[in-house]
Design a protein around this motif. Structure first.
Motif, PDB file in Angstrom:
ATOM      1  N   GLN A  88       7.208  -7.452  -0.531  1.00  0.00           N
ATOM      2  CA  GLN A  88       6.514  -6.414  -1.292  1.00  0.00           C
ATOM      3  C   GLN A  88       6.610  -5.040  -0.632  1.00  0.00           C
ATOM      4  O   GLN A  88       5.976  -4.102  -1.086  1.00  0.00           O
ATOM      5  CB  GLN A  88       5.037  -6.773  -1.448  1.00  0.00           C
ATOM      6  N   ALA A  89       7.407  -4.918   0.398  1.00  0.00           N
ATOM      7  CA  ALA A  89       7.490  -3.651   1.131  1.00  0.00           C
ATOM      8  C   ALA A  89       7.837  -2.481   0.219  1.00  0.00           C
ATOM      9  O   ALA A  89       7.323  -1.370   0.395  1.00  0.00           O
ATOM     10  CB  ALA A  89       8.494  -3.765   2.268  1.00  0.00           C
ATOM     11  N   GLU A  90       8.691  -2.731  -0.767  1.00  0.00           N
ATOM     12  CA  GLU A  90       9.073  -1.644  -1.674  1.00  0.00           C
ATOM     13  C   GLU A  90       7.918  -1.230  -2.589  1.00  0.00           C
ATOM     14  O   GLU A  90       7.970  -0.174  -3.217  1.00  0.00           O
ATOM     15  CB  GLU A  90      10.311  -2.020  -2.500  1.00  0.00           C
ATOM     16  N   ASP A  91       6.870  -2.027  -2.675  1.00  0.00           N
ATOM     17  CA  ASP A  91       5.700  -1.705  -3.498  1.00  0.00           C
ATOM     18  C   ASP A  91       4.679  -0.848  -2.759  1.00  0.00           C
ATOM     19  O   ASP A  91       3.673  -0.441  -3.349  1.00  0.00           O
ATOM     20  CB  ASP A  91       4.992  -2.991  -3.960  1.00  0.00           C
ATOM     21  N   ALA A  92       4.914  -0.564  -1.494  1.00  0.00           N
ATOM     22  CA  ALA A  92       3.941   0.170  -0.687  1.00  0.00           C
ATOM     23  C   ALA A  92       3.590   1.516  -1.300  1.00  0.00           C
ATOM     24  O   ALA A  92       2.416   1.896  -1.365  1.00  0.00           O
ATOM     25  CB  ALA A  92       4.463   0.353   0.737  1.00  0.00           C
ATOM     26  N   MET A  93       4.588   2.254  -1.777  1.00  0.00           N
ATOM     27  CA  MET A  93       4.333   3.574  -2.355  1.00  0.00           C
ATOM     28  C   MET A  93       3.455   3.467  -3.591  1.00  0.00           C
ATOM     29  O   MET A  93       2.583   4.310  -3.818  1.00  0.00           O
ATOM     30  CB  MET A  93       5.648   4.282  -2.676  1.00  0.00           C
ATOM     31  N   THR A  94       3.654   2.431  -4.382  1.00  0.00           N
ATOM     32  CA  THR A  94       2.817   2.228  -5.567  1.00  0.00           C
ATOM     33  C   THR A  94       1.363   2.030  -5.168  1.00  0.00           C
ATOM     34  O   THR A  94       0.463   2.631  -5.753  1.00  0.00           O
ATOM     35  CB  THR A  94       3.314   1.007  -6.376  1.00  0.00           C
ATOM     36  N   TRP A  95       1.129   1.209  -4.159  1.00  0.00           N
ATOM     37  CA  TRP A  95      -0.240   0.977  -3.674  1.00  0.00           C
ATOM     38  C   TRP A  95      -0.864   2.279  -3.171  1.00  0.00           C
ATOM     39  O   TRP A  95      -2.025   2.567  -3.455  1.00  0.00           O
ATOM     40  CB  TRP A  95      -0.245  -0.075  -2.568  1.00  0.00           C
ATOM     41  N   LEU A  96      -0.103   3.051  -2.412  1.00  0.00           N
ATOM     42  CA  LEU A  96      -0.621   4.309  -1.883  1.00  0.00           C
ATOM     43  C   LEU A  96      -0.924   5.290  -3.017  1.00  0.00           C
ATOM     44  O   LEU A  96      -1.935   5.995  -2.981  1.00  0.00           O
ATOM     45  CB  LEU A  96       0.373   4.920  -0.895  1.00  0.00           C
ATOM     46  N   THR A  97      -0.068   5.330  -4.007  1.00  0.00           N
ATOM     47  CA  THR A  97      -0.279   6.203  -5.159  1.00  0.00           C
ATOM     48  C   THR A  97      -1.523   5.804  -5.937  1.00  0.00           C
ATOM     49  O   THR A  97      -2.242   6.657  -6.455  1.00  0.00           O
ATOM     50  CB  THR A  97       0.948   6.167  -6.091  1.00  0.00           C
ATOM     51  N   GLU A  98      -1.796   4.522  -5.995  1.00  0.00           N
ATOM     52  CA  GLU A  98      -2.942   4.038  -6.763  1.00  0.00           C
ATOM     53  C   GLU A  98      -4.256   4.091  -5.986  1.00  0.00           C
ATOM     54  O   GLU A  98      -5.291   3.713  -6.523  1.00  0.00           O
ATOM     55  CB  GLU A  98      -2.661   2.620  -7.267  1.00  0.00           C
ATOM     56  N   GLY A  99      -4.224   4.535  -4.730  1.00  0.00           N
ATOM     57  CA  GLY A  99      -5.482   4.754  -4.026  1.00  0.00           C
ATOM     58  C   GLY A  99      -5.635   4.103  -2.669  1.00  0.00           C
ATOM     59  O   GLY A  99      -6.630   4.337  -1.986  1.00  0.00           O
ATOM     60  N   ALA A 100      -4.696   3.269  -2.242  1.00  0.00           N
ATOM     61  CA  ALA A 100      -4.791   2.691  -0.897  1.00  0.00           C
ATOM     62  C   ALA A 100      -4.570   3.802   0.130  1.00  0.00           C
ATOM     63  O   ALA A 100      -3.845   4.766  -0.130  1.00  0.00           O
ATOM     64  CB  ALA A 100      -3.759   1.584  -0.715  1.00  0.00           C
ATOM     65  N   ASP A 101      -5.194   3.680   1.272  1.00  0.00           N
ATOM     66  CA  ASP A 101      -5.057   4.687   2.323  1.00  0.00           C
ATOM     67  C   ASP A 101      -3.912   4.375   3.276  1.00  0.00           C
ATOM     68  O   ASP A 101      -3.364   5.279   3.898  1.00  0.00           O
ATOM     69  CB  ASP A 101      -6.366   4.797   3.110  1.00  0.00           C
ATOM     70  N   ASP A 102      -3.585   3.104   3.405  1.00  0.00           N
ATOM     71  CA  ASP A 102      -2.500   2.694   4.292  1.00  0.00           C
ATOM     72  C   ASP A 102      -2.078   1.288   3.877  1.00  0.00           C
ATOM     73  O   ASP A 102      -2.731   0.651   3.053  1.00  0.00           O
ATOM     74  CB  ASP A 102      -2.975   2.696   5.751  1.00  0.00           C
ATOM     75  N   TYR A 103      -1.007   0.830   4.464  1.00  0.00           N
ATOM     76  CA  TYR A 103      -0.547  -0.534   4.200  1.00  0.00           C
ATOM     77  C   TYR A 103       0.031  -1.105   5.485  1.00  0.00           C
ATOM     78  O   TYR A 103       0.452  -0.375   6.387  1.00  0.00           O
ATOM     79  CB  TYR A 103       0.503  -0.567   3.082  1.00  0.00           C
ATOM     80  N   LEU A 104       0.014  -2.409   5.562  1.00  0.00           N
ATOM     81  CA  LEU A 104       0.614  -3.134   6.679  1.00  0.00           C
ATOM     82  C   LEU A 104       1.413  -4.293   6.110  1.00  0.00           C
ATOM     83  O   LEU A 104       0.953  -4.972   5.179  1.00  0.00           O
ATOM     84  CB  LEU A 104      -0.465  -3.666   7.631  1.00  0.00           C
ATOM     85  N   ILE A 105       2.595  -4.508   6.644  1.00  0.00           N
ATOM     86  CA  ILE A 105       3.398  -5.666   6.272  1.00  0.00           C
ATOM     87  C   ILE A 105       2.925  -6.817   7.153  1.00  0.00           C
ATOM     88  O   ILE A 105       2.932  -6.708   8.380  1.00  0.00           O
ATOM     89  CB  ILE A 105       4.908  -5.398   6.484  1.00  0.00           C
ATOM     90  N   LYS A 106       2.508  -7.903   6.530  1.00  0.00           N
ATOM     91  CA  LYS A 106       1.863  -8.997   7.260  1.00  0.00           C
ATOM     92  C   LYS A 106       2.670  -9.491   8.452  1.00  0.00           C
ATOM     93  O   LYS A 106       2.104  -9.730   9.515  1.00  0.00           O
ATOM     94  CB  LYS A 106       1.569 -10.165   6.316  1.00  0.00           C
ATOM     95  N   THR A 107       3.952  -9.653   8.296  1.00  0.00           N
ATOM     96  CA  THR A 107       4.766 -10.197   9.396  1.00  0.00           C
ATOM     97  C   THR A 107       5.009  -9.176  10.505  1.00  0.00           C
ATOM     98  O   THR A 107       5.488  -9.537  11.576  1.00  0.00           O
ATOM     99  CB  THR A 107       6.130 -10.690   8.869  1.00  0.00           C
ATOM    100  N   GLN A 108       4.677  -7.918  10.267  1.00  0.00           N
ATOM    101  CA  GLN A 108       4.904  -6.870  11.263  1.00  0.00           C
ATOM    102  C   GLN A 108       3.619  -6.364  11.898  1.00  0.00           C
ATOM    103  O   GLN A 108       3.652  -5.460  12.726  1.00  0.00           O
ATOM    104  CB  GLN A 108       5.656  -5.700  10.615  1.00  0.00           C
ATOM    105  N   VAL A 109       2.499  -6.927  11.522  1.00  0.00           N
ATOM    106  CA  VAL A 109       1.211  -6.466  12.044  1.00  0.00           C
ATOM    107  C   VAL A 109       1.045  -6.930  13.487  1.00  0.00           C
ATOM    108  O   VAL A 109       1.284  -8.091  13.813  1.00  0.00           O
ATOM    109  CB  VAL A 109       0.042  -7.007  11.192  1.00  0.00           C
ATOM    110  N   THR A 110       0.646  -5.989  14.319  1.00  0.00           N
ATOM    111  CA  THR A 110       0.306  -6.316  15.703  1.00  0.00           C
ATOM    112  C   THR A 110      -1.152  -5.942  15.925  1.00  0.00           C
ATOM    113  O   THR A 110      -1.743  -5.193  15.136  1.00  0.00           O
ATOM    114  CB  THR A 110       1.183  -5.527  16.695  1.00  0.00           C
ATOM    115  N   GLN A 111      -1.718  -6.423  16.989  1.00  0.00           N
ATOM    116  CA  GLN A 111      -3.109  -6.103  17.295  1.00  0.00           C
ATOM    117  C   GLN A 111      -3.287  -4.599  17.487  1.00  0.00           C
ATOM    118  O   GLN A 111      -4.252  -4.015  16.990  1.00  0.00           O
ATOM    119  CB  GLN A 111      -3.572  -6.850  18.549  1.00  0.00           C
ATOM    120  N   VAL A 112      -2.338  -3.974  18.165  1.00  0.00           N
ATOM    121  CA  VAL A 112      -2.438  -2.532  18.414  1.00  0.00           C
ATOM    122  C   VAL A 112      -2.380  -1.765  17.091  1.00  0.00           C
ATOM    123  O   VAL A 112      -3.179  -0.858  16.849  1.00  0.00           O
ATOM    124  CB  VAL A 112      -1.314  -2.066  19.375  1.00  0.00           C
TER     125      VAL A 112
END
Length: 179
Positions: A88-112
């Motif tokens: 769903q990485a290509e959908d990130a811009m759609t989410w941001l446009t619709e009101g999300a403040d940020d996004y994280l790709i689950k497999t790339q999330v680190t604690q930091v």
């Protein structure tokens, strides 16, 4: 840098997160001195009266982008981070446009990365809440001033109305003439 333990912990609401995401979020942010993490399965469990106001909402993409409007109307100061699948990485811009403040790709999330994102959005939420509180206080003071001015105007008009009444008719009666 974590928030000061003397301040209230940052409240994080995880909405529709899958079990694996919940486990990582709790492992990474579950320190109750700094963060209070709550997990809710769907929007039905997200009634504002049921829980404290979240600073940050971690929203799994499975909840759908339609949930953004509901969340922002319930908690307008909360920052929303969408958790996306790698496909769903290509959908990130759609989410941001619709009101999300940020996004994280689950497999790339680190604690930091997660901690940093949560802290930045929590800080923003606190800043917005402080501005709202300051504006509310200013509006309250302006309302009180306007009401006092209105009461003073009403009293002045009442006093002027009394002073401007025509004198009683006896003052205009014809005077007897001498003569």
């Amino acid at each position: 840098m974590y928030p000061s333990p003397t301040t209230a912990p940052t409240t994080i609401l995880c909405l529709a997160c899958e079990t694996a995401s919940e486990a990582l979020v709790y492992q990474w942010l579950g320190d109750s001195a700094y963060f209070r993490v709550e997990f809710v399965e769907n929007l039905d469990g997200c009634r504002p009266g049921n829980r404290p106001i979240p600073d940050v909402i971690l929203l799994d993409s499975r909840a759908g982008s339609g949930s953004l409007a509901t969340l922002s109307s319930q908690w307008p100061t909360a920052g929303v981070v969408v958790l996306l699948e790698p496909t769903q990485a290509e959908d990130a811009m759609t989410w941001l446009t619709e009101g999300a403040d940020d996004y994280l790709i689950k497999t790339q999330v680190t604690q930091v990365r997660l901690t940093h994102t949560v802290q930045q959005l929590a800080l923003r939420a606190q800043t917005i809440a402080q501005r709202v509180e300051a504006c509310t206080a200013e509006l309250r003071q302006a309302k009180e001033t306007a009401e006092a001015a209105n009461r003073l105007k009403d009293r002045l008009i009442a006093d002027l109305g009394h002073d401007l009444r025509p004198p009683p008719q006896q003052y205009f009666a014809p005077q007897p003439t001498a003569g």
